[in-house]
Design a protein around this motif. Structure first.
Motif, PDB file in Angstrom:
ATOM      1  N   ALA A  52      -1.926  -4.442   4.898  1.00 10.93           N
ATOM      2  CA  ALA A  52      -2.803  -3.391   4.906  1.00 10.93           C
ATOM      3  C   ALA A  52      -4.305  -4.025   5.047  1.00 10.93           C
ATOM      4  O   ALA A  52      -5.133  -3.843   5.987  1.00 10.93           O
ATOM      5  N   TYR A 114      -3.049   0.621  12.199  1.00 17.95           N
ATOM      6  CA  TYR A 114      -4.186   0.957  11.196  1.00 17.95           C
ATOM      7  C   TYR A 114      -5.243   0.886  12.246  1.00 17.95           C
ATOM      8  O   TYR A 114      -6.315   1.413  11.882  1.00 17.95           O
ATOM      9  N   LEU A 124      -4.818   8.409   9.318  1.00 20.00           N
ATOM     10  CA  LEU A 124      -4.868   7.423   8.347  1.00 20.00           C
ATOM     11  C   LEU A 124      -3.671   7.655   7.061  1.00 20.00           C
ATOM     12  O   LEU A 124      -2.675   6.919   6.821  1.00 20.00           O
TER      13      LEU A 124
END
Length: 175
Positions: A52, A114, A124
């Protein structure tokens, strides 16, 4: 060889990108992601958190035309690191390539998810639930924490000069 690279004006990608890669790993290992954000503190959870952070950094690098080569170099460091990690936990030579391929596929999917979420075309919290928590949403408080901090991290690196990002100066302020 370094002397020749300097003389010919070539950059060593490992030397250029290692500080940024180290900063990505350090950010992905921050305890608050796991304690307050309830990211699973497992091999998969750590991979997901580092992926991430890496995605957020790569999305930032995409915004700077002059940083296109650095994206490739950063990806190469990730592959090398993941291959080493797999070997360290005992995955054999015959399986390592397949597992690295799976990891790269996962990274590519996460990068798209993302990118959409951080640029406002997707939610998100949903992207984090699907990719960071593997579809198992944590308690709302933990999800709120992670969503807020991940968004804040991204906003921070977007405001940071691209040269500073490449140099690895990406640490977020304490949450």
């Amino acid at each position: 060889m370094s002397f020749l690279n300097d003389l010919l004006g070539r950059k060593n990608p490992n030397l250029v990108m290692q500080p940024l890669y180290n900063a990505v790993i350090a950010e992905g290992r921050q305890l608050d992601w796991y304690e307050q954000g309830a990211v699973p503190d497992t091999l998969d959870g750590r991979f997901d958190m580092i992926a991430a952070i890496l995605c957020a950094v790569m999305i930032r690098l995409e915004q700077a035309e002059e940083a296109r080569q650095e994206i490739a170099w950063l990806t190469e460091l990730f592959v090398t690191d993941m291959e080493g990690q797999l070997r360290q936990i005992g995955i054999g030579d015959l399986i390592v390539g397949k597992r690295v391929g799976e990891m790269m596929g996962a990274l590519g999917g996460r990068l798209g998810a993302y990118r959409n979420a951080l640029t406002g075309t997707a939610d998100l919290a949903e992207a984090l639930t699907r990719n960071l928590y593997r579809g198992e949403a944590p308690a709302q408080e933990a999800l709120n924490f992670t969503t807020k901090c991940f968004s804040s991290f991204y906003d921070h690196i977007v405001k940071t000069d691209i040269g500073q990002v490449i140099a690895g100066n990406i640490a977020r302020a304490n949450s």
